[in-house]
Design an enzyme around this catalytic site. Structure first.
Site, mmCIF file in Angstrom:
data_model
loop_
_atom_site.group_PDB
_atom_site.id
_atom_site.type_symbol
_atom_site.label_atom_id
_atom_site.label_comp_id
_atom_site.label_asym_id
_atom_site.label_seq_id
_atom_site.Cartn_x
_atom_site.Cartn_y
_atom_site.Cartn_z
ATOM 1 N N LYS A 13 31.684 21.335 -3.761
ATOM 2 C CA LYS A 13 31.234 21.931 -2.486
ATOM 3 C C LYS A 13 29.825 21.450 -2.110
ATOM 4 O O LYS A 13 29.581 21.068 -0.981
ATOM 5 C CB LYS A 13 31.220 23.468 -2.574
ATOM 6 C CG LYS A 13 32.555 24.093 -2.897
ATOM 7 C CD LYS A 13 32.466 25.616 -2.866
ATOM 8 C CE LYS A 13 31.527 26.215 -3.918
ATOM 9 N NZ LYS A 13 31.962 26.019 -5.309
ATOM 10 N N ARG A 88 31.993 34.831 -1.460
ATOM 11 C CA ARG A 88 32.530 34.691 -2.822
ATOM 12 C C ARG A 88 33.517 35.811 -3.156
ATOM 13 O O ARG A 88 34.106 35.815 -4.222
ATOM 14 C CB ARG A 88 31.421 34.802 -3.852
ATOM 15 C CG ARG A 88 30.557 33.591 -4.173
ATOM 16 C CD ARG A 88 31.235 32.521 -4.950
ATOM 17 N NE ARG A 88 30.561 31.950 -6.085
ATOM 18 C CZ ARG A 88 29.645 30.982 -6.064
ATOM 19 N NH1 ARG A 88 29.192 30.502 -4.942
ATOM 20 N NH2 ARG A 88 29.182 30.503 -7.200
ATOM 21 N N ARG A 127 27.133 17.556 -14.673
ATOM 22 C CA ARG A 127 26.276 17.788 -13.500
ATOM 23 C C ARG A 127 24.800 17.887 -13.884
ATOM 24 O O ARG A 127 24.433 18.605 -14.810
ATOM 25 C CB ARG A 127 26.721 19.078 -12.810
ATOM 26 C CG ARG A 127 25.879 19.427 -11.601
ATOM 27 C CD ARG A 127 26.598 20.295 -10.635
ATOM 28 N NE ARG A 127 26.950 21.598 -11.167
ATOM 29 C CZ ARG A 127 27.723 22.466 -10.529
ATOM 30 N NH1 ARG A 127 28.259 22.135 -9.366
ATOM 31 N NH2 ARG A 127 27.976 23.637 -11.057
ATOM 32 N N ARG A 162 21.632 22.698 -14.980
ATOM 33 C CA ARG A 162 21.494 24.105 -14.595
ATOM 34 C C ARG A 162 21.839 25.004 -15.775
ATOM 35 O O ARG A 162 22.817 24.753 -16.475
ATOM 36 C CB ARG A 162 22.468 24.420 -13.450
ATOM 37 C CG ARG A 162 21.948 24.055 -12.093
ATOM 38 C CD ARG A 162 22.994 24.163 -11.029
ATOM 39 N NE ARG A 162 23.831 25.359 -11.101
ATOM 40 C CZ ARG A 162 24.782 25.632 -10.219
ATOM 41 N NH1 ARG A 162 25.025 24.821 -9.215
ATOM 42 N NH2 ARG A 162 25.507 26.728 -10.335
ATOM 43 N N ARG A 173 32.399 31.825 -15.185
ATOM 44 C CA ARG A 173 32.328 31.514 -13.744
ATOM 45 C C ARG A 173 33.707 31.131 -13.208
ATOM 46 O O ARG A 173 34.069 31.491 -12.086
ATOM 47 C CB ARG A 173 31.318 30.387 -13.502
ATOM 48 C CG ARG A 173 29.880 30.862 -13.683
ATOM 49 C CD ARG A 173 28.910 29.717 -13.750
ATOM 50 N NE ARG A 173 28.851 28.953 -12.538
ATOM 51 C CZ ARG A 173 28.498 27.663 -12.472
ATOM 52 N NH1 ARG A 173 28.167 27.016 -13.574
ATOM 53 N NH2 ARG A 173 28.474 27.047 -11.337
HETATM 54 P P1 AMP Z 1 26.630 28.093 -7.100
HETATM 55 O O1 AMP Z 1 25.410 27.245 -6.997
HETATM 56 O O2 AMP Z 1 27.309 28.303 -5.772
HETATM 57 O O3 AMP Z 1 27.576 27.620 -8.176
HETATM 58 O O4 AMP Z 1 26.127 29.544 -7.537
HETATM 59 C C1 AMP Z 1 25.467 29.750 -8.769
HETATM 60 C C2 AMP Z 1 25.462 31.244 -9.088
HETATM 61 O O5 AMP Z 1 24.748 31.947 -8.057
HETATM 62 C C3 AMP Z 1 26.829 31.903 -9.138
HETATM 63 O O6 AMP Z 1 27.458 31.743 -10.393
HETATM 64 C C4 AMP Z 1 26.457 33.349 -8.858
HETATM 65 O O7 AMP Z 1 25.867 33.973 -9.994
HETATM 66 C C5 AMP Z 1 25.368 33.196 -7.811
HETATM 67 N N1 AMP Z 1 25.929 33.163 -6.433
HETATM 68 C C6 AMP Z 1 25.954 32.107 -5.570
HETATM 69 N N2 AMP Z 1 26.519 32.450 -4.406
HETATM 70 C C7 AMP Z 1 26.870 33.750 -4.531
HETATM 71 C C8 AMP Z 1 27.518 34.679 -3.674
HETATM 72 N N3 AMP Z 1 27.937 34.317 -2.449
HETATM 73 N N4 AMP Z 1 27.705 35.946 -4.127
HETATM 74 C C9 AMP Z 1 27.290 36.315 -5.345
HETATM 75 N N5 AMP Z 1 26.697 35.499 -6.224
HETATM 76 C C10 AMP Z 1 26.483 34.213 -5.819
#
Ligand code: AMP
Length: 227
Positions: A13, A88, A127, A162, A173
């Site tokens: 994404k 999410r 990554r 990360r 996740r």
């Molecule tokens: P991402 O970079 O999108 O993979 O997000 C990394 C982490 O941020 C996720 O595993 C969640 O802990 C948190 N996170 C990101 N977007 C959301 C969301 N829309 N709602 C809740 N937690 C989020």
């Protein structure tokens, strides 16, 4: 053009959003990036978010919705946006529907990036992000080009993994995606705006598929997309 890119962690994404913004001239809005920035700042909100993020759990809807309400009313989002990592869960999808209704800016499309589970794990393992410019690479599939420099430092990219990409957190996740986020596929399918693409294969091939899916939107909404 107002779109959501939906997909499991590692489906691409973020990478595809970054490539699309060059094509569509609209901002990428990543709740993960907004949360990581809050964590880096060490704010109270950031400290609360970090606990959930490190455990591979979702951050509370209150925090995320507060951030997204603010971001979507920034002037650059009036021209359109690519939402990456938001919504999410169903509560967030409903809240987004209401917010965009109030702003008079309904979604044009939701694209799901579909990837084999084993490939997701492989992609996440490789990554890496540049600490200075924020660009995301994959040391296994798309490393920095030979001699490529960071636009911020003019030196080599300063890559790090990360903390939530470690193997133990990734399993959680992926589980959270299946239970809380995947139901959004039906949610948007019922509303007639869902598109699916295979996100297997190399980055450029996936971008090509995405552009084909979005082509009609880009053609019919040039004033929004700027394309
Ligand atoms: P991402 O970079 O999108 O993979 O997000 C990394 C982490 O941020 C996720 O595993 C969640 O802990 C948190 N996170 C990101 N977007 C959301 C969301 N829309 N709602 C809740 N937690 C989020």
């Amino acid at each position: 053009m107002r779109i959501i890119l939906l997909g499991a962690p590692g489906s691409g994404k973020g990478t595809q959003s970054q490539r699309l913004i060059e094509h569509c001239h609209i901002p990428q809005i990543s709740t993960g990036d907004l949360l990581r920035a809050a964590v880096a700042k060490g704010s109270e909100l950031g400290r609360a978010a970090k606990v959930a993020m490190d455990a591979g759990q979702l951050v509370s809807d209150d925090i995320v919705l507060g951030m997204i309400r603010e971001r979507l009313t920034d002037p650059d989002a009036a021209r359109g946006f690519i939402l990456d990592g938001f919504p999410r869960n169903l509560a967030q999808a409903h809240a987004l529907y209401e917010l965009l209704g109030r702003l008079g800016q309904p979604l044009d499309s939701v694209v799901v990036l579909e990837v084999e589970p084993r490939e997701l794990v492989r992609r996440i393992a490789g990554r890496r992000t540049c600490r200075r410019c924020g660009r995301v690479f994959n040391v296994l599939t798309s490393p920095p080009a030979p001699g490529e420099t960071c636009p911020v430092t003019a030196g080599p990219h300063d890559l790090f993994q990360r903390p939530d990409d470690v193997e133990s957190t990734v399993a959680e996740r992926l589980k959270v995606y299946e239970t809380q986020t995947r139901p959004l596929v039906d949610f948007y399918e019922e509303r007639g705006i869902l598109r699916r693409i295979s996100a297997d294969g190399d980055v450029a091939a996936v971008t090509g598929r995405l552009k084909i899916v979005l082509h009609d939107l880009l053609r019919t909404a040039p004033q929004q997309s700027g394309a």
